[in-house]
Design an enzyme around this catalytic site. Structure first.
Site, PDB file in Angstrom:
ATOM      1  N   LYS A 171       0.838  -1.194   0.000  1.00 52.94           N
ATOM      2  CA  LYS A 171       0.000   0.000   0.000  1.00 52.94           C
ATOM      3  C   LYS A 171       0.883   1.258   0.000  1.00 52.94           C
ATOM      4  O   LYS A 171       1.468   1.631   1.010  1.00 52.94           O
ATOM      5  CB  LYS A 171      -0.912   0.006   1.238  1.00 52.94           C
ATOM      6  CG  LYS A 171      -1.856   1.185   1.257  1.00 52.94           C
ATOM      7  CD  LYS A 171      -1.667   1.925   2.548  1.00 52.94           C
ATOM      8  CE  LYS A 171      -2.126   3.318   2.616  1.00 52.94           C
ATOM      9  NZ  LYS A 171      -1.858   4.256   1.578  1.00 52.94           N
ATOM     10  N   GLY A 224       6.737   5.947   8.008  1.00 52.21           N
ATOM     11  CA  GLY A 224       5.773   7.051   8.005  1.00 52.21           C
ATOM     12  C   GLY A 224       5.827   7.792   9.322  1.00 52.21           C
ATOM     13  O   GLY A 224       6.879   7.843   9.978  1.00 52.21           O
ATOM     14  N   SER A 225       4.691   8.336   9.716  1.00 50.59           N
ATOM     15  CA  SER A 225       4.671   9.193  10.908  1.00 50.59           C
ATOM     16  C   SER A 225       4.670   8.360  12.193  1.00 50.59           C
ATOM     17  O   SER A 225       4.309   7.179  12.199  1.00 50.59           O
ATOM     18  CB  SER A 225       3.428  10.078  10.870  1.00 50.59           C
ATOM     19  OG  SER A 225       2.278   9.268  10.963  1.00 50.59           O
ATOM     20  N   GLY A 229       2.716   4.869  13.051  1.00 52.42           N
ATOM     21  CA  GLY A 229       3.608   3.793  13.500  1.00 52.42           C
ATOM     22  C   GLY A 229       3.098   3.142  14.785  1.00 52.42           C
ATOM     23  O   GLY A 229       3.118   1.924  14.932  1.00 52.42           O
ATOM     24  N   GLU A 246       9.845   2.553  10.714  1.00 53.84           N
ATOM     25  CA  GLU A 246      10.781   3.666  10.519  1.00 53.84           C
ATOM     26  C   GLU A 246       9.946   4.930  10.589  1.00 53.84           C
ATOM     27  O   GLU A 246       9.039   5.122   9.781  1.00 53.84           O
ATOM     28  CB  GLU A 246      11.484   3.580   9.160  1.00 53.84           C
ATOM     29  CG  GLU A 246      12.470   2.441   9.034  1.00 53.84           C
ATOM     30  CD  GLU A 246      13.641   2.528  10.005  1.00 53.84           C
ATOM     31  OE1 GLU A 246      13.883   3.613  10.579  1.00 53.84           O
ATOM     32  OE2 GLU A 246      14.286   1.492  10.215  1.00 53.84           O
ATOM     33  N   CYS A 280      13.697  11.770   6.221  1.00 52.18           N
ATOM     34  CA  CYS A 280      13.721  11.475   7.667  1.00 52.18           C
ATOM     35  C   CYS A 280      15.141  11.570   8.201  1.00 52.18           C
ATOM     36  O   CYS A 280      15.338  11.682   9.404  1.00 52.18           O
ATOM     37  CB  CYS A 280      13.077  10.135   7.982  1.00 52.18           C
ATOM     38  SG  CYS A 280      13.522   8.850   6.860  1.00 52.18           S
ATOM     39  N   GLU A 379       9.528  16.975  14.706  1.00 56.28           N
ATOM     40  CA  GLU A 379       9.911  16.863  13.298  1.00 56.28           C
ATOM     41  C   GLU A 379       9.000  17.746  12.453  1.00 56.28           C
ATOM     42  O   GLU A 379       7.778  17.645  12.524  1.00 56.28           O
ATOM     43  CB  GLU A 379       9.791  15.411  12.824  1.00 56.28           C
ATOM     44  CG  GLU A 379      10.311  15.256  11.406  1.00 56.28           C
ATOM     45  CD  GLU A 379      10.264  13.818  10.912  1.00 56.28           C
ATOM     46  OE1 GLU A 379       9.193  13.194  11.025  1.00 56.28           O
ATOM     47  OE2 GLU A 379      11.289  13.336  10.410  1.00 56.28           O
TER      48      GLU A 379
HETATM   49  P1  ADP Z   1       2.517  11.243   6.622  1.00 55.42           P
HETATM   50  O1  ADP Z   1       1.956  12.174   7.647  1.00 55.42           O
HETATM   51  O2  ADP Z   1       3.955  11.461   6.340  1.00 55.42           O
HETATM   52  O3  ADP Z   1       1.694  11.087   5.390  1.00 55.42           O
HETATM   53  P2  ADP Z   1       1.460   8.758   7.606  1.00 55.42           P
HETATM   54  O4  ADP Z   1       1.951   7.935   8.739  1.00 55.42           O
HETATM   55  O5  ADP Z   1       0.113   9.355   7.710  1.00 55.42           O
HETATM   56  O6  ADP Z   1       2.576   9.823   7.357  1.00 55.42           O
HETATM   57  O7  ADP Z   1       1.506   7.908   6.278  1.00 55.42           O
HETATM   58  C1  ADP Z   1       2.413   6.885   6.005  1.00 55.42           C
HETATM   59  C2  ADP Z   1       1.656   5.721   5.381  1.00 55.42           C
HETATM   60  O8  ADP Z   1       0.776   5.178   6.364  1.00 55.42           O
HETATM   61  C3  ADP Z   1       0.799   6.120   4.186  1.00 55.42           C
HETATM   62  O9  ADP Z   1       0.844   5.098   3.203  1.00 55.42           O
HETATM   63  C4  ADP Z   1      -0.567   6.233   4.812  1.00 55.42           C
HETATM   64  O10 ADP Z   1      -1.613   6.056   3.885  1.00 55.42           O
HETATM   65  C5  ADP Z   1      -0.521   5.088   5.807  1.00 55.42           C
HETATM   66  N1  ADP Z   1      -1.544   5.181   6.858  1.00 55.42           N
HETATM   67  C6  ADP Z   1      -2.131   6.290   7.356  1.00 55.42           C
HETATM   68  N2  ADP Z   1      -3.051   5.964   8.289  1.00 55.42           N
HETATM   69  C7  ADP Z   1      -3.035   4.613   8.411  1.00 55.42           C
HETATM   70  C8  ADP Z   1      -3.760   3.666   9.206  1.00 55.42           C
HETATM   71  N3  ADP Z   1      -4.686   4.020  10.085  1.00 55.42           N
HETATM   72  N4  ADP Z   1      -3.458   2.358   9.042  1.00 55.42           N
HETATM   73  C9  ADP Z   1      -2.497   1.972   8.175  1.00 55.42           C
HETATM   74  N5  ADP Z   1      -1.826   2.804   7.387  1.00 55.42           N
HETATM   75  C10 ADP Z   1      -2.079   4.113   7.480  1.00 55.42           C
END
Ligand code: ADP
Length: 477
Positions: A171, A224-225, A229, A246, A280, A379
């Site tokens: 995804k 991601g964030s 995470g 990460e 990052c 960050e």
């Molecule tokens: P950013 O703020 O940098 O976009 P995110 O953590 O929101 O960071 O996004 C990183 C990835 O995690 C993206 O592919 C996003 O679609 C996915 N993501 C966001 N919310 C969820 C969730 N509830 N469950 C799984 N994946 C998610």
């Protein structure tokens, strides 16, 4: 415009395409990309589960050939894929081509690793018994990626997952589906059996969450964030599955009085502002000792004046746009926070316009910052950097380590003593001496400590730690 579809069980599927917008020119639609539903995602997981037994027993030559073909095609198409990357994410064309080359190299590396799978045979402590230690694939791996490295991060997760015999539900981030679609298309045509690699594009709250909630997903690798995470972690503990995270960084770069000024300025400008600060591993805290502070700030400010912020595809652009409106707002909100906290805006800070409508922000440098300010602790993920003045090396090291994060760190010094001490005592997963904190090799471990990372390292041989499980088998002779 044709809709780029999801790949589920070896079939391209999905009709309702969402626009992928170019942040350098918001009038340009890069393409239309299908959005997977909960049911699509469940079907992808089921397909990956069904494909696992055969793929996990596939020959290493088959895996080698497919990964190598993918690496070769990515390299052959580096200019085209690099341009696609620059258009969807906004990093400059040379940066985007560099990232594409890196994705190719990662596939080449794991194509080689597939041929080097090995175990151990050791004697038992009991007579007439042999012990074999082998590594096996985990099963279905959920791969969830961010928008800032649209081709390299998918490559560094997909290549080892497939190399070690796992099947994948992938995804990508909503903002950057194009490069992900391209590498899945390449791997599919390279001959992957049906269901081994599934692509489900769409929202984190729908597609991502369905992956998190599935008992059939044996491992999740996430970049991601911090907030997401934590969700990945909680859901994975619930399902007793392996996970690897990460997340953010607030990477320090220490500049000592004895540093080569040129080296320090080049490293700080590169790791603070290139790729629009959206890495990052970017240096967002420059921790500078008193004796060089004013010279360093003056030289860095002169350097920033020469950096061109413009359309990512334009020759001569050093810094492309911010990825989207939401991230631009985050950046400008933090600039206001920094001013209110009492840091001095030494350069930049303004949203600017260019010939094409996009999310352009000047590289922004704060001085007189303290390590306790929010701009030094949280960050930002944009081209916003703070300079923190310290007395000496000891205070610099303590300040560098005083952070919730621990991904990357750097030091600019000509002192072997301080460089050696910093390498040993920096609380970060990656340490750079006289180099930018960002910009790492593809064949060695990547990852951090504290709030930055969780689980085994990514990349290189160390990737096997996450993507395999160890089996110990005993045989009576
Ligand atoms: P950013 O703020 O940098 O976009 P995110 O953590 O929101 O960071 O996004 C990183 C990835 O995690 C993206 O592919 C996003 O679609 C996915 N993501 C966001 N919310 C969820 C969730 N509830 N469950 C799984 N994946 C998610």
């Amino acid at each position: 415009m044709t809709v780029h579809q999801n790949l589920i069980a070896g079939e391209w599927t999905g009709a309702n395409g969402v626009e992928n917008i170019n942040p350098s020119d918001t009038n340009e639609v890069v393409g239309l990309y299908a959005q997977a539903s909960v049911d699509d995602t469940k079907a992808a997981i089921a397909a990956a589960k069904a494909a696992f037994p055969a793929w996990s027993r596939s020959g290493i030559w088959e895996r080698h050939v497919i990964l190598k073909k993918a690496g070769d095609e990515i390299m052959a198409r580096k200019d085209e894929l690099g341009a696609l990357l620059a258009r969807e994410e906004g990093k400059t064309l040379p940066e985007a081509i560099g990232e594409t080359i890196r994705a190719s190299q990662i596939f080449e590396f794991f194509a080689g690793e597939a041929l080097r799978l090995a175990g151990e045979v050791i004697p038992s402590v009991r007579p007439n018994i042999g012990v074999e230690i082998t590594r096996e694939g985990l099963g279905v791996i959920g791969i969830i990626t961010p928008w800032n490295f649209p081709i390299a991060i998918p490559a560094w997760k997909i290549a080892p997952a497939l190399c070690y015999g796992n099947t994948v539900v992938f995804k990508p981030a909503e903002l950057v589906p194009a490069c992900s679609w391209a590498i899945v298309d390449i791997l599919h045509r390279a001959g992957l059996p049906k269901g081994v690699l599934n692509l489900v594009m769409g929202k984190g709250s729908i597609v991502g969450q369905t992956i998190l909630d599935s008992p059939d997903v044996a491992g999740i690798t996430f970049t991601g964030s911090t907030g997401t995470g934590k969700r990945v972690a909680a859901a994975s503990v619930e399902h007793n599955r392996k996970f690897q995270l990460e997340m953010g960084g607030k990477n320090p770069m220490v500049v000592l009085d004895d540093a080569d000024l040129n080296v320090a300025v080049e490293a700080a400008a590169n790791s603070g502002f290139f790729s629009t600060g959206q890495r990052c591993t970017a240096s967002s805290r420059l921790i500078v000792t008193e004796g060089i502070h004013d010279k360093f700030v003056a030289a860095l400010t002169e350097k920033l004046k020469t950096l061109v912020v413009d359309n990512a595809l334009k020759a001569g652009t050093h810094i492309g746009p911010v990825v989207d409106e939401r991230q631009l707002k985050t950046d400008t909100d933090y600039i206001e926070i920094g001013k209110k906290e009492g840091a001095k805006l030494a350069f930049g800070g303004e949203v600017i316009s260019r010939d094409t409508p996009g999310f352009y922000l000047q590289p922004t440098l704060f001085t007189d910052a303290t390590n306790q300010m929010r701009i030094s602790r949280e960050e930002i993920f944009g081209p916003v950097v703070s300079v923190i003045r310290v007395k000496d090396y000891d205070e610099a090291l303590a300040t560098a380590n005083d952070t919730p994060f621990g991904l990357s760190s750097g030091i600019a010094t000509t002192s072997l003593k301080h460089a050696t001490h910093f390498k040993r005592n920096s609380e970060a997963g990656m340490v750079m001496v006289n180099l930018p904190t960002a910009g790492v090799d593809f064949h060695v471990p990547f990852g951090g400590r504290k709030g930055s990372s969780y689980g085994p390292r990514e990349q290189g041989k160390y990737a096997a730690e996450f993507y395999t499980t160890v089996k110990t088998a005993y045989t009576l002779a």
